[in-house]
Scaffold this motif. Sequence first.
Motif, PDB file in Angstrom:
ATOM      1  N   ASP A   1       7.460 -19.801  -2.479  1.00 13.15           N
ATOM      2  CA  ASP A   1       8.819 -19.349  -2.726  1.00 13.15           C
ATOM      3  C   ASP A   1       8.935 -18.465  -3.951  1.00 13.15           C
ATOM      4  OD1 ASP A   1       9.839 -20.421  -0.552  1.00 13.15           O
ATOM      5  OD2 ASP A   1      10.629 -22.237  -1.482  1.00 13.15           O
ATOM      6  N   SER A   2       7.988 -18.607  -4.852  1.00 15.27           N
ATOM      7  CA  SER A   2       8.104 -17.821  -6.070  1.00 15.27           C
ATOM      8  C   SER A   2       7.867 -16.340  -5.800  1.00 15.27           C
ATOM      9  CB  SER A   2       7.065 -18.297  -7.089  1.00 15.27           C
ATOM     10  OG  SER A   2       5.779 -17.903  -6.658  1.00 15.27           O
ATOM     11  N   GLN A   3       7.350 -16.043  -4.604  1.00 21.82           N
ATOM     12  CA  GLN A   3       7.053 -14.651  -4.253  1.00 21.82           C
ATOM     13  C   GLN A   3       5.978 -14.061  -5.153  1.00 21.82           C
ATOM     14  OE1 GLN A   3       8.982 -11.618  -2.549  1.00 21.82           O
ATOM     15  NE2 GLN A   3       8.816 -13.107  -0.929  1.00 21.82           N
ATOM     16  N   GLU A   4       5.190 -14.908  -5.782  1.00 22.61           N
ATOM     17  CA  GLU A   4       4.123 -14.363  -6.608  1.00 22.61           C
ATOM     18  C   GLU A   4       2.768 -14.665  -6.008  1.00 22.61           C
ATOM     19  OE1 GLU A   4       4.834 -14.467 -10.989  1.00 22.61           O
ATOM     20  OE2 GLU A   4       6.519 -15.689 -10.360  1.00 22.61           O
ATOM     21  N   THR A   5       2.783 -15.446  -4.943  1.00 27.18           N
ATOM     22  CA  THR A   5       1.563 -15.650  -4.185  1.00 27.18           C
ATOM     23  C   THR A   5       1.787 -15.002  -2.830  1.00 27.18           C
ATOM     24  OG1 THR A   5       1.215 -17.733  -5.287  1.00 27.18           O
ATOM     25  CG2 THR A   5      -0.012 -17.370  -3.285  1.00 27.18           C
ATOM     26  N   HIS A   6       0.954 -14.054  -2.506  1.00 32.95           N
ATOM     27  CA  HIS A   6       1.169 -13.305  -1.280  1.00 32.95           C
ATOM     28  C   HIS A   6      -0.015 -13.452  -0.347  1.00 32.95           C
ATOM     29  CE1 HIS A   6       4.667 -10.932  -2.620  1.00 32.95           C
ATOM     30  NE2 HIS A   6       4.115 -11.038  -3.812  1.00 32.95           N
ATOM     31  N   ILE A   7       0.297 -13.432   0.930  1.00 31.46           N
ATOM     32  CA  ILE A   7      -0.761 -13.332   1.907  1.00 31.46           C
ATOM     33  C   ILE A   7      -0.882 -11.863   2.273  1.00 31.46           C
ATOM     34  CG2 ILE A   7      -1.374 -13.870   4.271  1.00 31.46           C
ATOM     35  CD1 ILE A   7      -0.922 -16.655   3.591  1.00 31.46           C
ATOM     36  N   MET A   8      -2.085 -11.373   2.249  1.00 33.16           N
ATOM     37  CA  MET A   8      -2.325  -9.965   2.573  1.00 33.16           C
ATOM     38  C   MET A   8      -2.787  -9.857   4.015  1.00 33.16           C
ATOM     39  SD  MET A   8      -4.636  -8.737  -0.536  1.00 33.16           S
ATOM     40  CE  MET A   8      -3.999  -8.207  -2.092  1.00 33.16           C
ATOM     41  N   ALA A   9      -2.268  -8.862   4.679  1.00 36.45           N
ATOM     42  CA  ALA A   9      -2.702  -8.626   6.051  1.00 36.45           C
ATOM     43  C   ALA A   9      -3.186  -7.191   6.184  1.00 36.45           C
ATOM     44  CB  ALA A   9      -1.553  -8.876   7.006  1.00 36.45           C
ATOM     45  N   GLU A  10      -4.028  -6.993   7.190  1.00 35.44           N
ATOM     46  CA  GLU A  10      -4.412  -5.635   7.565  1.00 35.44           C
ATOM     47  C   GLU A  10      -4.070  -5.498   9.039  1.00 35.44           C
ATOM     48  OE1 GLU A  10      -8.484  -4.408   5.449  1.00 35.44           O
ATOM     49  OE2 GLU A  10      -8.503  -6.378   6.361  1.00 35.44           O
ATOM     50  N   CYS A  11      -3.537  -4.337   9.408  1.00 33.85           N
ATOM     51  CA  CYS A  11      -3.196  -4.129  10.813  1.00 33.85           C
ATOM     52  C   CYS A  11      -4.375  -3.462  11.501  1.00 33.85           C
ATOM     53  CB  CYS A  11      -1.945  -3.270  10.940  1.00 33.85           C
ATOM     54  SG  CYS A  11      -1.490  -3.009  12.665  1.00 33.85           S
ATOM     55  N   LYS A  12      -4.835  -4.114  12.590  1.00 34.70           N
ATOM     56  CA  LYS A  12      -5.976  -3.542  13.293  1.00 34.70           C
ATOM     57  C   LYS A  12      -5.574  -2.279  14.049  1.00 34.70           C
ATOM     58  CE  LYS A  12      -6.914  -7.931  14.542  1.00 34.70           C
ATOM     59  NZ  LYS A  12      -7.456  -9.102  15.190  1.00 34.70           N
ATOM     60  N   ARG A  13      -4.300  -2.181  14.336  1.00 32.75           N
ATOM     61  CA  ARG A  13      -3.825  -1.000  15.072  1.00 32.75           C
ATOM     62  C   ARG A  13      -3.362   0.113  14.140  1.00 32.75           C
ATOM     63  NH1 ARG A  13      -1.129  -2.201  20.590  1.00 32.75           N
ATOM     64  NH2 ARG A  13      -2.428  -3.871  21.397  1.00 32.75           N
ATOM     65  N   ARG A  14      -2.934  -0.242  12.958  1.00 34.53           N
ATOM     66  CA  ARG A  14      -2.455   0.777  12.020  1.00 34.53           C
ATOM     67  C   ARG A  14      -3.188   0.620  10.686  1.00 34.53           C
ATOM     68  NH1 ARG A  14       3.788  -0.124  11.651  1.00 34.53           N
ATOM     69  NH2 ARG A  14       3.786   1.894  10.618  1.00 34.53           N
ATOM     70  N   PRO A  15      -4.484   0.941  10.670  1.00 32.68           N
ATOM     71  CA  PRO A  15      -5.257   0.732   9.443  1.00 32.68           C
ATOM     72  C   PRO A  15      -4.721   1.537   8.270  1.00 32.68           C
ATOM     73  CG  PRO A  15      -6.538   1.944  11.084  1.00 32.68           C
ATOM     74  CD  PRO A  15      -5.298   1.495  11.766  1.00 32.68           C
ATOM     75  N   ASP A  16      -3.970   2.601   8.563  1.00 29.64           N
ATOM     76  CA  ASP A  16      -3.418   3.428   7.490  1.00 29.64           C
ATOM     77  C   ASP A  16      -2.475   2.631   6.576  1.00 29.64           C
ATOM     78  OD1 ASP A  16      -2.059   3.555  10.118  1.00 29.64           O
ATOM     79  OD2 ASP A  16      -0.442   4.464   8.936  1.00 29.64           O
ATOM     80  N   LEU A  17      -1.967   1.505   7.075  1.00 26.85           N
ATOM     81  CA  LEU A  17      -1.062   0.690   6.238  1.00 26.85           C
ATOM     82  C   LEU A  17      -1.816   0.000   5.108  1.00 26.85           C
ATOM     83  CD1 LEU A  17       1.199  -1.053   8.912  1.00 26.85           C
ATOM     84  CD2 LEU A  17       1.829   0.811   7.375  1.00 26.85           C
ATOM     85  N   GLY A  18      -3.115  -0.097   5.238  1.00 28.06           N
ATOM     86  CA  GLY A  18      -3.887  -0.796   4.200  1.00 28.06           C
ATOM     87  C   GLY A  18      -3.561  -2.277   4.192  1.00 28.06           C
TER      88      GLY A  18
END
Lengths: 511, 429
Positions: A38-55
């Motif tokens: 909830d603190s918004q200071e721990t994030h899960i990072m994702a990568e899009c396999k279809r849109r790799p440009d998003l990083g």
Amino acid sequence: MHNAKCTCWNCPAINLAGKVDFRACGQAGAQFDKKADDSQETHIMAECKRRPDLGLFDPMSITFEECPEWQKTPYGYLLKNMRVMILGVDGYLGWTLALWLGRLGCQVSGVDNYNRRNWVKERGAHTVIPISRMSERLHAAKEVLGVNINFREIDIYEERDKLKEFIDEIKPEAIVHYGECPSAPFSMIDVEHAIDVQRNNVLGTLGLLFTMRDIVPESSLLKLGTMGEYGTPLTGRPLFEGMFPADAVLHWDNREWSLGGELTPRDPVSFYHVSKVQDTFNCYEASKYWWLRSYDIMQGVIFGVHTEEVSADPRLRTRLDIDEWFGTIINRFVAQAVLDIPLTLYGAGQQIRGFIALRDAMECMTRLLASPPEPGQYAVVNQISGVKSLRQLAYIVAKVGRKHFNLPVQIQRIENPRVEADIHPFEALYEKLPKQYGFEPKVDIEEEVRRMFELLMKPEIRARIEEKKHVIIPKTWWSGVKREAQRIELINLEKEIKEDEERAKIFMGKK
Amino acid sequence: MSKKRIIFIGLDGVPFGLLKDLAQKGVMPNTKKVIEQGCFRKMFSSVPEISSVAWSSIITGKNPAEHGIFGFTDLIPNSYSMRFPNFSNLKAEPFWNLIEGPSVILNVPSTYPVKPMNGVHISGFVSIDFKRSVYPLELIPVLQEKDYRLDVNSEYAHKSFDLFLSDLNKTLEARMDAAMYLWNKYAWQVFMLVFTGTDRLMHFLWNAYEDEKHTYHDSFIGHFRKVDEAIGEISQKMRDEDTLIMLSDHGFERLDKDVYINHILKENGFLSFQDNTAHLKNISGDTKAFALDPARIYINQKEKYPRGRVSVNDREKIITDLIDLFQSLTLDNKKLIRKIFRKEDVYHGQFLDVAPDLILLGEEGFNLKGNIKAQRVADRSIFSGKHTLDTAFLAVSGSFEKGVVPEAPCVYDIWGLIREGLEDKKAKK
């Protein structure tokens, strides 16, 4: 659209790349032990396999509605060219879904080992709607509908390595698991059959879960369960959708506990149903341990022969079984009615069941595919569109047969070879599909039954039913006895219908 | 290829004052030699003063509007969706791609995922997948054998400082083991090694440094002693013609309170949310400004964001209002904001348009944060240290001309030093 606000968090096209704690300069965590806090200071990072440009990005921040990879369909936003693998693609449901999804633009792959064909043959029966060899079915799908199905003959238990290779090759974004033995009587024939069912269903699925963990952990699993897992508790306790609702409370000994979120009790009524219950626990645990996403689909009694796709050409029809092992009740009733065999109710015939038409089941599956669970989420839906007693279902078949086809349909009660309650209360909840996934039943039961009569009364199909009518009456007893169940009585239809309406008021609860 | 070599040691977050103090006290004798032999200066970090921006600036010699990294987080263009920029998003070449000879690059923050290059590259935080953190891949088994860790596990610090400190030291030992292996195994022109445990340690236990009676004071000092031993080991292996550049990317100081910029914006009518749910994606059409970590303020401009409200003409007015607001803020009777930077004053380059409009620098003790869900202006946390802008350090020694080191260096100057130090024809182009 029911899934417009779902985010990449639900999307199988992402890789969950890692968890990062930004409180101390970007600390990557090795484990996805929780969602962003909830603190918004721990994030899960994702990568899009279809849109790799998003990083690397926050998977909670892009909705299906906003993402160009999710496109509008009548059943919600659906991932463009979604790769769906169907296990048990040669079966009644699998084949129908393959064509349905193919028409919707999904890239469908399928696996089957023809067990169903062999098991039905073992009973000396056949599908009354003829189906051709897989190669011809695939050819017809391509020719008539333009649907390419990438098929591989694999036994998911015996050939786990082959399945793993195929999954690795396809990288499915969803796996629909219809590849289980769906018959209660089959599991009760003898020890060999009981073990076969457990092995195929439980161990086959367990192997699949490990394979998903290793190769496609982001993919969603849509596994067919059964309403039969819950049994029919004589207390009349509601059959919730897999888990207790948040406000459920256990009172005992002047104390109370919240039951919210816990799995509801299961009370299976055959070794087949037991295998489904074991699957439930395996899927539940695997989701928890490995962040897999799974739907357990507690489907009611399935019936019907029609979707636009299977009706498009005789070569595209799906199988229809009427034998004591694999015939589901409404399908079997119609076959009996066509031959003037009184429809068979087991025991009192007052068993109450949820039911759903083939076409509606396909729509539900599509809506669930369009709305994958969150990572780590084991979700359950009760996939039924209505609830009726078996008598009521028989009356409907009788009514349609008499009214539209001038058939003298009768109903009989026979000895019940099963160990089950045949008079019981029943309150099944089935609110998630309509409320969360936007499903409204489209198929009128009488209309679908009429359509079944039309098809089954075609001379060539009627002949196929006639040829196998001796396998309709059950001979497989839960006790192990092998003898044909005997008639108890022929039912006075009009009188019974009236009485049954009264009974229904008492036994079918609020729903 | 020039025969000159550069050895580049990074001490993440280590402030000028602390290094000088520990060198003088005898805790860091090898460091003392380095800073006495060459020049030792305070250095300015990047704006904002965080590792991802500072190290990206150090390795490219560019400012954020040229290399495109403005923080650990950023927005996907034309959206309120958060992304996490990494090495793939760095829009300027790191020095190792611009020099003639091979490099060994070990544990430089914000260089994940690694790319093929001339030499060896093992990325620093935030590195996620080991396989994408190591080039060439054949080094993976060697690193695994050495129990190499990409980063200390800070989760431990939330459970037990003993566990954290043990992991911190093990991580350092394994890193040095790997570093020495690479030093000997490869021919290189630049050897760059960053110690990042220092940053983690100071975040959690700065108070243990300041307070000699603190339970973990000796452990704090002990870690710096180990860092110094590592520096000594490296120094001994250097040749006469080598140059040693030692630096930090930002400084550190005591942290009293975390201060939540978005909460201040919300309280003062600059920020609101749809459905009253505080999340970036729910920023409402009434919003005039919002912040990303640590204190980057973005004007919610029309045609720039989905629900942009502020027209180009009104932008200056909002900026002035924000500057007035932040200049006037106090907390605990102390001024809250030390300095407010306009992007035009600190950045230049092709990515100026996506740069934050204002960047705030907190007064001593106040750690500015962009947390959008914060329910209050300020709070205390487990952390006792925070970054500073103007107290990083730079020490250069060995074979180089002292005149090339600026009097008041900043992180953007380092690439120039490397270029000079190497006498590299390719790089000089």
